[in-house]
Design a protein around this motif. Structure first.
Motif, PDB file in Angstrom:
ATOM      1  N   MET A 241      12.348  -6.264   3.494  1.00 15.67           N
ATOM      2  CA  MET A 241      12.270  -5.184   2.624  1.00 15.67           C
ATOM      3  C   MET A 241      11.879  -5.907   1.114  1.00 15.67           C
ATOM      4  O   MET A 241      12.222  -5.063   0.025  1.00 15.67           O
ATOM      5  CB  MET A 241      13.133  -4.237   2.485  1.00 15.67           C
ATOM      6  CG  MET A 241      13.567  -3.482   3.848  1.00 15.67           C
ATOM      7  SD  MET A 241      11.901  -2.985   4.790  1.00 15.67           S
ATOM      8  CE  MET A 241      11.213  -1.818   3.810  1.00 15.67           C
TER       9      MET A 241
ATOM     10  N   GLN B  14      -3.645   0.971   7.121  1.00 14.40           N
ATOM     11  CA  GLN B  14      -3.587   1.176   5.428  1.00 14.40           C
ATOM     12  C   GLN B  14      -2.002   0.600   5.102  1.00 14.40           C
ATOM     13  O   GLN B  14      -1.411   1.051   4.563  1.00 14.40           O
ATOM     14  CB  GLN B  14      -3.788   2.358   5.096  1.00 14.40           C
ATOM     15  CG  GLN B  14      -5.108   3.060   5.321  1.00 14.40           C
ATOM     16  CD  GLN B  14      -5.956   2.182   4.838  1.00 14.40           C
ATOM     17  OE1 GLN B  14      -6.018   1.315   4.046  1.00 14.40           O
ATOM     18  NE2 GLN B  14      -7.426   2.259   5.701  1.00 14.40           N
ATOM     19  N   VAL B  15      -1.594  -0.779   5.798  1.00 10.53           N
ATOM     20  CA  VAL B  15      -0.660  -1.551   5.436  1.00 10.53           C
ATOM     21  C   VAL B  15      -1.053  -2.816   5.027  1.00 10.53           C
ATOM     22  O   VAL B  15      -2.036  -3.521   5.511  1.00 10.53           O
ATOM     23  CB  VAL B  15       0.549  -1.506   6.494  1.00 10.53           C
ATOM     24  CG1 VAL B  15       0.993  -0.050   6.933  1.00 10.53           C
ATOM     25  CG2 VAL B  15       0.105  -2.305   7.759  1.00 10.53           C
ATOM     26  N   SER B  16      -0.290  -3.504   4.082  1.00  6.81           N
ATOM     27  CA  SER B  16      -0.626  -4.551   3.695  1.00  6.81           C
ATOM     28  C   SER B  16       0.117  -5.812   4.526  1.00  6.81           C
ATOM     29  O   SER B  16       1.220  -5.534   5.239  1.00  6.81           O
ATOM     30  CB  SER B  16      -0.194  -4.948   2.366  1.00  6.81           C
ATOM     31  OG  SER B  16       1.279  -5.009   1.920  1.00  6.81           O
TER      32      SER B  16
ATOM     33  N   LEU C  84       0.784  -1.298  -0.072  1.00  8.72           N
ATOM     34  CA  LEU C  84      -0.031  -0.164  -0.035  1.00  8.72           C
ATOM     35  C   LEU C  84       1.057   1.331   0.122  1.00  8.72           C
ATOM     36  O   LEU C  84       0.310   2.245   0.350  1.00  8.72           O
ATOM     37  CB  LEU C  84      -0.935   0.039   1.050  1.00  8.72           C
ATOM     38  CG  LEU C  84      -2.291  -1.017   1.041  1.00  8.72           C
ATOM     39  CD1 LEU C  84      -2.948  -1.567   2.263  1.00  8.72           C
ATOM     40  CD2 LEU C  84      -3.197  -0.505  -0.173  1.00  8.72           C
TER      41      LEU C  84
ATOM     42  N   ALA D 115      12.099   0.858   6.624  1.00  6.82           N
ATOM     43  CA  ALA D 115      11.003   1.121   5.943  1.00  6.82           C
ATOM     44  C   ALA D 115      10.747   2.720   6.201  1.00  6.82           C
ATOM     45  O   ALA D 115       9.716   3.119   5.433  1.00  6.82           O
ATOM     46  CB  ALA D 115       9.756   0.289   6.886  1.00  6.82           C
ATOM     47  N   LYS D 116      11.526   3.386   6.798  1.00  5.36           N
ATOM     48  CA  LYS D 116      11.199   4.922   6.985  1.00  5.36           C
ATOM     49  C   LYS D 116      12.272   5.550   6.156  1.00  5.36           C
ATOM     50  O   LYS D 116      12.384   6.895   5.660  1.00  5.36           O
ATOM     51  CB  LYS D 116      11.258   5.225   8.260  1.00  5.36           C
ATOM     52  CG  LYS D 116      10.286   4.640   9.289  1.00  5.36           C
ATOM     53  CD  LYS D 116       8.984   5.362   9.458  1.00  5.36           C
ATOM     54  CE  LYS D 116       8.074   4.414  10.209  1.00  5.36           C
ATOM     55  NZ  LYS D 116       7.972   4.754  11.697  1.00  5.36           N
TER      56      LYS D 116
ATOM     57  N   THR E 229      -0.853   3.079  11.472  1.00  8.36           N
ATOM     58  CA  THR E 229      -2.042   3.415  10.340  1.00  8.36           C
ATOM     59  C   THR E 229      -2.545   1.943  10.052  1.00  8.36           C
ATOM     60  O   THR E 229      -1.530   0.833  10.211  1.00  8.36           O
ATOM     61  CB  THR E 229      -1.418   3.921   9.060  1.00  8.36           C
ATOM     62  OG1 THR E 229      -2.398   3.893   8.089  1.00  8.36           O
ATOM     63  CG2 THR E 229      -0.171   3.360   8.612  1.00  8.36           C
TER      64      THR E 229
ATOM     65  N   ALA F 110       9.535   0.517  -1.945  1.00  6.09           N
ATOM     66  CA  ALA F 110       8.408  -0.144  -2.680  1.00  6.09           C
ATOM     67  C   ALA F 110       8.690   0.464  -4.098  1.00  6.09           C
ATOM     68  O   ALA F 110       7.713   0.595  -4.958  1.00  6.09           O
ATOM     69  CB  ALA F 110       6.996  -0.129  -2.109  1.00  6.09           C
TER      70      ALA F 110
ATOM     71  N   PRO G  28       0.799  -1.059  13.320  1.00 12.30           N
ATOM     72  CA  PRO G  28       1.534   0.243  13.296  1.00 12.30           C
ATOM     73  C   PRO G  28       0.707   1.268  13.486  1.00 12.30           C
ATOM     74  O   PRO G  28      -0.588   1.023  13.770  1.00 12.30           O
ATOM     75  CB  PRO G  28       2.033   0.325  11.875  1.00 12.30           C
ATOM     76  CG  PRO G  28       1.303  -0.691  11.000  1.00 12.30           C
ATOM     77  CD  PRO G  28       0.856  -1.471  11.944  1.00 12.30           C
TER      78      PRO G  28
HETATM   79  C1  FAD Z   1       1.181   6.887   9.167  1.00 18.62           C
HETATM   80  C2  FAD Z   1       2.150   5.745   9.295  1.00 18.62           C
HETATM   81  C3  FAD Z   1       2.345   5.278  10.534  1.00 18.62           C
HETATM   82  C4  FAD Z   1       3.278   3.939  10.846  1.00 18.62           C
HETATM   83  N1  FAD Z   1       3.708   3.580  11.795  1.00 18.62           N
HETATM   84  C5  FAD Z   1       4.351   2.559  11.769  1.00 18.62           C
HETATM   85  C6  FAD Z   1       4.736   1.924  13.212  1.00 18.62           C
HETATM   86  O1  FAD Z   1       4.125   2.286  14.244  1.00 18.62           O
HETATM   87  N2  FAD Z   1       5.380   0.970  13.041  1.00 18.62           N
HETATM   88  C7  FAD Z   1       6.299   0.287  12.024  1.00 18.62           C
HETATM   89  O2  FAD Z   1       6.739  -0.492  12.126  1.00 18.62           O
HETATM   90  N3  FAD Z   1       6.008   0.896  10.856  1.00 18.62           N
HETATM   91  C8  FAD Z   1       4.933   2.156  10.781  1.00 18.62           C
HETATM   92  N4  FAD Z   1       4.715   2.667   9.393  1.00 18.62           N
HETATM   93  C9  FAD Z   1       5.450   2.149   8.243  1.00 18.62           C
HETATM   94  C10 FAD Z   1       4.847   0.917   7.602  1.00 18.62           C
HETATM   95  O3  FAD Z   1       3.997   0.008   8.709  1.00 18.62           O
HETATM   96  C11 FAD Z   1       5.807  -0.010   6.889  1.00 18.62           C
HETATM   97  O4  FAD Z   1       6.316   0.870   5.970  1.00 18.62           O
HETATM   98  C12 FAD Z   1       5.105  -1.216   5.990  1.00 18.62           C
HETATM   99  O5  FAD Z   1       5.826  -1.739   5.482  1.00 18.62           O
HETATM  100  C13 FAD Z   1       4.126  -0.570   5.043  1.00 18.62           C
HETATM  101  O6  FAD Z   1       3.168  -1.590   4.414  1.00 18.62           O
HETATM  102  P1  FAD Z   1       2.676  -1.256   2.881  1.00 18.62           P
HETATM  103  O7  FAD Z   1       1.895  -2.277   2.514  1.00 18.62           O
HETATM  104  O8  FAD Z   1       2.238  -0.024   2.625  1.00 18.62           O
HETATM  105  O9  FAD Z   1       4.067  -1.569   2.052  1.00 18.62           O
HETATM  106  P2  FAD Z   1       5.001  -0.849   0.891  1.00 18.62           P
HETATM  107  O10 FAD Z   1       5.293   0.497   1.490  1.00 18.62           O
HETATM  108  O11 FAD Z   1       4.218  -0.996  -0.233  1.00 18.62           O
HETATM  109  O12 FAD Z   1       6.406  -1.586   0.928  1.00 18.62           O
HETATM  110  C14 FAD Z   1       7.114  -1.892   2.108  1.00 18.62           C
HETATM  111  C15 FAD Z   1       8.041  -2.952   1.776  1.00 18.62           C
HETATM  112  O13 FAD Z   1       7.615  -4.099   1.764  1.00 18.62           O
HETATM  113  C16 FAD Z   1       7.589  -5.018   0.653  1.00 18.62           C
HETATM  114  N5  FAD Z   1       6.580  -5.663   0.380  1.00 18.62           N
HETATM  115  C17 FAD Z   1       5.216  -5.143   0.209  1.00 18.62           C
HETATM  116  N6  FAD Z   1       4.315  -6.019  -0.102  1.00 18.62           N
HETATM  117  C18 FAD Z   1       5.096  -7.412  -0.134  1.00 18.62           C
HETATM  118  C19 FAD Z   1       4.630  -8.669  -0.206  1.00 18.62           C
HETATM  119  N7  FAD Z   1       3.561  -8.953  -0.561  1.00 18.62           N
HETATM  120  N8  FAD Z   1       5.881  -9.467  -0.247  1.00 18.62           N
HETATM  121  C20 FAD Z   1       7.138  -9.024   0.137  1.00 18.62           C
HETATM  122  N9  FAD Z   1       7.522  -7.939   0.344  1.00 18.62           N
HETATM  123  C21 FAD Z   1       6.519  -7.032   0.251  1.00 18.62           C
HETATM  124  C22 FAD Z   1       8.128  -3.799  -0.608  1.00 18.62           C
HETATM  125  O14 FAD Z   1       9.057  -4.386  -1.326  1.00 18.62           O
HETATM  126  C23 FAD Z   1       8.965  -2.996   0.333  1.00 18.62           C
HETATM  127  O15 FAD Z   1      10.220  -3.206   0.605  1.00 18.62           O
HETATM  128  C24 FAD Z   1       3.894   3.587   9.320  1.00 18.62           C
HETATM  129  C25 FAD Z   1       3.664   4.124   8.250  1.00 18.62           C
HETATM  130  C26 FAD Z   1       2.848   5.378   8.203  1.00 18.62           C
HETATM  131  C27 FAD Z   1       2.349   5.936   6.876  1.00 18.62           C
END
Ligand code: FAD
Length: 476
Positions: free
Chosen positions: A182, A126-128, A62, A422-423, A124, A70, A122
């Protein structure tokens, strides 16, 4: 910093096989790059995309990682939204099997009404699932419950050499390399994890306000073990005696008995959709030193000095920002950096010095999030380590910002700490090995399932993760 994104360029990618390039960015919007984006409609199509690569490939969930994890400039980005499906929860064990593209939002909506909550969340929803595992995400309960992968029993992983079933017992190296890896070991198509039983969708919350950093940290050290969830919001724009003043919130899932009759009807209710949407990037400079200092001040004054046992809806306790979609656009066209580091418990002085450095450089910083971590899990690239973690939201713009962050990187590395990949959008590669000393172990495991170095992202190229194997792919 890279070109700002136009608002229409933050949206969904083009259709599978279109051949067009899409501009992708992380949540901080600082480092966009173009890639071919595909959304396979199931595991077969995903395996086909991974099995005959003509370029580098990375998964994207997401897009909530803040930096360039990503993205894959000039390569192929595999969107995972179609990796769907949520099984029934096994009543005795709390186990659920979920598609790698399912959001925590959808999982919570499906299971919370039946009394099951995600074991780690986390800030949000809105994470997968795949993104949660790939970053081995942590929540406010890390000191009690560790990070996400600890609660995962098995997953299916599509790799360039085929799809494998992975559990901590069947292949511990691959399991733990994927946790925090990652996306560089493959695409998680499905995972089985254990959920947490809850009686209500309410939290019982204790709030305390402290006039300085010492007060916040001392209260966390002495009292966190009595709570499942704990987090402090710290003001990094204050100086002198008020440096690092903060508000500490700690809580537990409220039991059914704790709910007054008026709330009994909403005892187990899934969180709603965002109520507000930011339509386009705000003008540059809206979030500046004056406006952020005023926000921090108002936020601090509004918090109660000492209030115990207040009932909060689960969504506002865990995910206050999810009420506004696309809130990252408030940072304007240049975007923002989220900087998060972890250091050992004995390095609390590094936390203080980091806040002092930010305050002295006069870079604006929203309230920082301070947490205590319990022991890390076995993942060689997993971020959490026992001790302290501080996360900062910093608008791009002030000329002092890059220098301060370079200084913080060096301070963190010298203290034996690390930044959260991830940040990250800007760490220099020469510090990565000091921060993640088991990098070689990770690369050896990744090379086992990806011998030609097909899997790569802007993050992995920038930091040189798997550089030896990726070199081969550049000549495909
Ligand atoms: C408002 C906000 C608050 C947050 N708070 C926290 C927190 O409290 N704690 C915390 O740990 N993180 C936090 N995060 C970060 C977030 O949880 C991570 O970055 C998480 O990886 C995002 O998931 P995504 O689905 O959006 O992945 P993406 O951002 O799309 O991808 C992140 C990584 O995961 C990999 N990936 C994605 N899908 C797959 C899959 N199916 N198989 C293998 N690899 C995959 C991608 O290649 C990339 O390296 C926060 C983010 C936001 C925006």
């Amino acid at each position: 910093m890279a070109e700002p994104l136009a608002p229409e360029e933050t949206g969904a990618p083009g259709p599978f096989g279109s051949g067009g390039r899409t501009l992708l960015a992380g949540w901080g919007r600082t480092s966009p790059s173009y890639a071919t984006v595909v959304e396979p409609d199931g595991v077969d199509a995903l395996e086909a995309a991974l099995g005959a690569p003509t370029t580098n490939v990375i998964a994207r969930g997401l897009g909530r990682s803040y930096g360039d994890a990503a993205q894959c400039a000039g390569g192929l980005v595999i969107e995972t939204a179609a990796l769907a499906g949520i099984s029934d929860v096994e009543a005795e064990t709390g186990l659920v099997t979920v598609g790698g593209g399912v959001s925590l939002d959808d999982l919570i909506a499906s299971t919370l009404p039946h009394g099951w909550f995600v074991p780690v969340t986390p800030g949000t929803r809105q994470v997968s699932i795949g993104g949660a595992l790939a970053a081995d995400i942590h929540g406010k309960n890390h000191h009690r419950d560790s990070s996400f992968a600890t609660h995962v029993r098995r997953f299916s992983l599509a790799t360039p050499t085929g799809t494998v079933e992975v559990s901590p017992a069947s292949d511990p190296e691959l399991f733990w390399a994927t946790a925090g890896g990652m996306g560089l070991t493959g695409v998680v198509t499905e995972a089985t994890l254990s959920l947490l039983p809850v009686e209500t969708s309410w939290m019982s919350v204790d709030t305390e306000r402290f006039d300085d950093l010492d007060g916040v940290m001392a209260a966390m050290e002495s009292g966190d073990d009595g709570y499942r969830y704990s987090v402090a919001w710290v003001d990094c724009m204050t100086r002198g005696a008020r440096l690092g003043r903060g508000v500490l919130t700690r809580g537990e899932h409220a039991t059914a008995k704790e709910l007054p009759a008026a709330k009994a009807g909403s005892a187990l209710t899934a969180p709603g959709s965002p109520r507000l949407k930011i339509p386009r990037p705000a003008p540059p400079g809206l979030l500046n030193r004056a406006s952020i200092a005023a926000f921090n001040e108002a936020w601090f004054r509004r918090a109660p000095r000492h209030r115990m046992g207040e009932l909060h809806p689960l969504a506002s306790f865990f995910h206050p920002l999810d009420g506004v979609s696309d809130w990252n656009l408030l940072y304007g066209p240049r975007g923002f950096v989220q900087y998060q580091f972890a250091v050992a418990a004995s390095e609390s002085e590094t936390v203080r010095r980091a806040i002092e450095a930010l305050s002295a450089a006069r870079v604006p910083s929203f309230l920082a999030v301070l947490k205590r971590f319990g022991p890390g899990d076995p993942g060689p690239l997993s971020f959490p380590m026992a001790g302290w973690t501080l996360a900062l939201d910093l608008p791009v713009g002030p000329s002092a910002l890059p220098g301060v962050l370079d200084h913080l990187d060096e301070m963190v590395a010298a203290a034996g700490g690390r930044v959260y990949l991830a940040k990250d959008a800007r760490l220099r590669p020469e510090l990565l090995g000091a921060m993640y000393p088991r990098l070689g172990e990770f690369e050896a495991t990744a090379a086992r399932v990806d011998p030609d170095g097909v899997l790569a992202s802007d993050l992995s190229r920038r930091l040189g993760i798997g550089a030896a194997t990726n070199h081969a792919k550049e000549h495909v």
